[in-house]
Design a protein around this motif. Sequence first.
Motif, PDB file in Angstrom:
ATOM      1  N   GLY A 156       5.609  -6.814 -23.371  1.00 33.90           N
ATOM      2  CA  GLY A 156       6.454  -7.511 -23.539  1.00 33.90           C
ATOM      3  C   GLY A 156       8.051  -6.847 -23.304  1.00 33.90           C
ATOM      4  O   GLY A 156       8.979  -7.218 -23.775  1.00 33.90           O
ATOM      5  N   ASN A 157       8.173  -5.543 -22.879  1.00 35.13           N
ATOM      6  CA  ASN A 157       9.335  -4.943 -22.781  1.00 35.13           C
ATOM      7  C   ASN A 157       9.663  -4.494 -21.357  1.00 35.13           C
ATOM      8  O   ASN A 157      10.412  -3.642 -21.299  1.00 35.13           O
ATOM      9  CB  ASN A 157       9.623  -3.701 -23.750  1.00 35.13           C
TER      10      ASN A 157
ATOM     11  N   PHE B 242       8.342 -15.607 -15.755  1.00 32.97           N
ATOM     12  CA  PHE B 242       8.003 -17.016 -16.025  1.00 32.97           C
ATOM     13  C   PHE B 242       7.161 -17.135 -17.290  1.00 32.97           C
ATOM     14  O   PHE B 242       6.215 -16.455 -17.202  1.00 32.97           O
ATOM     15  CB  PHE B 242       7.558 -17.544 -15.028  1.00 32.97           C
ATOM     16  N   SER B 243       7.411 -18.067 -18.176  1.00 30.05           N
ATOM     17  CA  SER B 243       6.588 -18.341 -19.106  1.00 30.05           C
ATOM     18  C   SER B 243       6.154 -19.963 -19.517  1.00 30.05           C
ATOM     19  O   SER B 243       7.155 -20.837 -19.011  1.00 30.05           O
ATOM     20  CB  SER B 243       6.871 -18.107 -20.430  1.00 30.05           C
TER      21      SER B 243
ATOM     22  N   GLU C  84       2.207 -15.872 -19.418  1.00 31.39           N
ATOM     23  CA  GLU C  84       3.326 -15.506 -18.789  1.00 31.39           C
ATOM     24  C   GLU C  84       3.038 -14.442 -17.601  1.00 31.39           C
ATOM     25  O   GLU C  84       2.234 -13.677 -17.548  1.00 31.39           O
ATOM     26  CB  GLU C  84       4.235 -14.681 -19.829  1.00 31.39           C
ATOM     27  N   VAL C  85       4.114 -14.433 -16.609  1.00 30.48           N
ATOM     28  CA  VAL C  85       4.078 -13.616 -15.296  1.00 30.48           C
ATOM     29  C   VAL C  85       5.249 -13.105 -15.242  1.00 30.48           C
ATOM     30  O   VAL C  85       6.477 -13.944 -14.894  1.00 30.48           O
ATOM     31  CB  VAL C  85       3.556 -14.406 -14.213  1.00 30.48           C
ATOM     32  N   TYR C  86       5.529 -11.714 -15.046  1.00 28.75           N
ATOM     33  CA  TYR C  86       6.529 -11.178 -14.620  1.00 28.75           C
ATOM     34  C   TYR C  86       6.834 -11.136 -12.984  1.00 28.75           C
ATOM     35  O   TYR C  86       5.862 -11.481 -12.484  1.00 28.75           O
ATOM     36  CB  TYR C  86       6.608  -9.664 -15.159  1.00 28.75           C
ATOM     37  N   ALA C  87       8.041 -11.229 -12.580  1.00 24.62           N
ATOM     38  CA  ALA C  87       8.195 -11.119 -11.193  1.00 24.62           C
ATOM     39  C   ALA C  87       7.407  -9.958 -10.389  1.00 24.62           C
ATOM     40  O   ALA C  87       7.203 -10.031  -9.252  1.00 24.62           O
ATOM     41  CB  ALA C  87       9.583 -11.276 -10.891  1.00 24.62           C
ATOM     42  N   SER C  88       7.280  -8.852 -11.290  1.00 27.64           N
ATOM     43  CA  SER C  88       6.346  -7.537 -10.744  1.00 27.64           C
ATOM     44  C   SER C  88       4.985  -8.101 -10.506  1.00 27.64           C
ATOM     45  O   SER C  88       3.866  -7.521 -10.230  1.00 27.64           O
ATOM     46  CB  SER C  88       6.663  -6.499 -11.643  1.00 27.64           C
ATOM     47  N   GLY C  89       4.509  -9.473 -11.163  1.00 28.99           N
ATOM     48  CA  GLY C  89       3.060  -9.858 -11.080  1.00 28.99           C
ATOM     49  C   GLY C  89       2.260  -9.262 -12.317  1.00 28.99           C
ATOM     50  O   GLY C  89       0.978  -9.848 -12.533  1.00 28.99           O
ATOM     51  N   VAL C  90       2.857  -8.591 -13.439  1.00 28.08           N
ATOM     52  CA  VAL C  90       2.195  -8.375 -14.592  1.00 28.08           C
ATOM     53  C   VAL C  90       1.956  -9.409 -15.392  1.00 28.08           C
ATOM     54  O   VAL C  90       2.907 -10.300 -15.657  1.00 28.08           O
ATOM     55  CB  VAL C  90       3.012  -7.076 -15.428  1.00 28.08           C
ATOM     56  N   GLN C  91       0.860  -9.790 -16.068  1.00 23.32           N
ATOM     57  CA  GLN C  91       0.561 -10.886 -16.869  1.00 23.32           C
ATOM     58  C   GLN C  91       0.739 -10.398 -18.291  1.00 23.32           C
ATOM     59  O   GLN C  91       0.481  -9.410 -18.785  1.00 23.32           O
ATOM     60  CB  GLN C  91      -0.771 -11.281 -16.738  1.00 23.32           C
ATOM     61  N   MET C  92       1.042 -11.649 -19.210  1.00 23.86           N
ATOM     62  CA  MET C  92       1.192 -11.494 -20.512  1.00 23.86           C
ATOM     63  C   MET C  92       0.463 -12.806 -21.115  1.00 23.86           C
ATOM     64  O   MET C  92       0.558 -13.767 -20.479  1.00 23.86           O
ATOM     65  CB  MET C  92       2.504 -11.177 -21.167  1.00 23.86           C
ATOM     66  N   ASP C  93      -0.501 -12.585 -21.987  1.00 21.24           N
ATOM     67  CA  ASP C  93      -0.822 -13.979 -22.942  1.00 21.24           C
ATOM     68  C   ASP C  93      -1.011 -13.798 -24.071  1.00 21.24           C
ATOM     69  O   ASP C  93      -1.413 -12.435 -24.742  1.00 21.24           O
ATOM     70  CB  ASP C  93      -2.294 -14.565 -22.035  1.00 21.24           C
ATOM     71  N   SER C  94      -0.897 -14.858 -24.942  1.00 18.78           N
ATOM     72  CA  SER C  94      -0.992 -14.769 -26.515  1.00 18.78           C
ATOM     73  C   SER C  94      -1.173 -16.099 -27.109  1.00 18.78           C
ATOM     74  O   SER C  94      -0.874 -16.992 -26.194  1.00 18.78           O
ATOM     75  CB  SER C  94       0.165 -13.939 -27.132  1.00 18.78           C
ATOM     76  N   LYS C  95      -1.228 -16.114 -28.435  1.00 18.88           N
ATOM     77  CA  LYS C  95      -0.880 -17.480 -28.938  1.00 18.88           C
ATOM     78  C   LYS C  95      -0.058 -17.154 -29.943  1.00 18.88           C
ATOM     79  O   LYS C  95       0.312 -16.005 -30.547  1.00 18.88           O
ATOM     80  CB  LYS C  95      -2.474 -17.909 -29.629  1.00 18.88           C
TER      81      LYS C  95
ATOM     82  N   PHE D 168      -4.480 -12.215 -28.516  1.00 17.18           N
ATOM     83  CA  PHE D 168      -5.265 -13.111 -27.692  1.00 17.18           C
ATOM     84  C   PHE D 168      -5.174 -12.932 -26.113  1.00 17.18           C
ATOM     85  O   PHE D 168      -4.080 -12.474 -25.734  1.00 17.18           O
ATOM     86  CB  PHE D 168      -4.553 -14.701 -27.914  1.00 17.18           C
ATOM     87  N   ASP D 169      -6.368 -12.704 -25.668  1.00 17.76           N
ATOM     88  CA  ASP D 169      -6.327 -12.479 -24.195  1.00 17.76           C
ATOM     89  C   ASP D 169      -7.374 -13.281 -23.545  1.00 17.76           C
ATOM     90  O   ASP D 169      -8.339 -13.648 -24.064  1.00 17.76           O
ATOM     91  CB  ASP D 169      -7.012 -10.780 -23.966  1.00 17.76           C
TER      92      ASP D 169
END
Length: 169
Positions: free
Chosen positions: A91-92, A98-99, A115-126, A132-133
């Motif tokens: 997250g840093n 985009f979320s 969520e997806v960073y412009a670099s393509g890295v994914q994040m997900d949670s609740k 959560f993954d």
Amino acid sequence: GAKVDTDTLRSTTALRVENAPTIDGKLKEVEWSLAEATSNFIQARPDEGRPGTQITEVKILYTDFAIYVGAYCYDTKADSILKQLGKRDDGNLNADLFSIKIDPYNNQQDAFIFEVYASGVQMDSKFSDLTFDAVWHSHVSFNEKGWYVEMEIPYSAFRFPATTIQEWG
């Protein structure tokens, strides 16, 4: 419970499609052109609650397998879009992000966040579980006016009510 300012909520209708789009970050399929676009979002950062300084358009499709989120994030300085790479769920990162938060029970209690960073890295949670993954797909692409993000989120990635008509938050 928390008070929700309904003036800040956006509403859209997902378009049912037979053929899933190719997750390539381009939104070239005809289905995307037929889907309703929503925009006029507010900022989360740096000025929470203020109108966005850039335009973002979001469209949602669905099939029997998944929901598909397509977004175009305009940027008046597209050559300066931040794209720092990093690990999934970091997250840093110093990167545009985009979320989408999906509240399938529409009770404003616990949403799934993709969520997806412009670099393509994914994040997900609740909201209630930062560990959560889920298994889902995304891709980004760029042009001279901004960047695209395309997401495929299988229904198996989250729980939702067993009702004929779905109204998610």
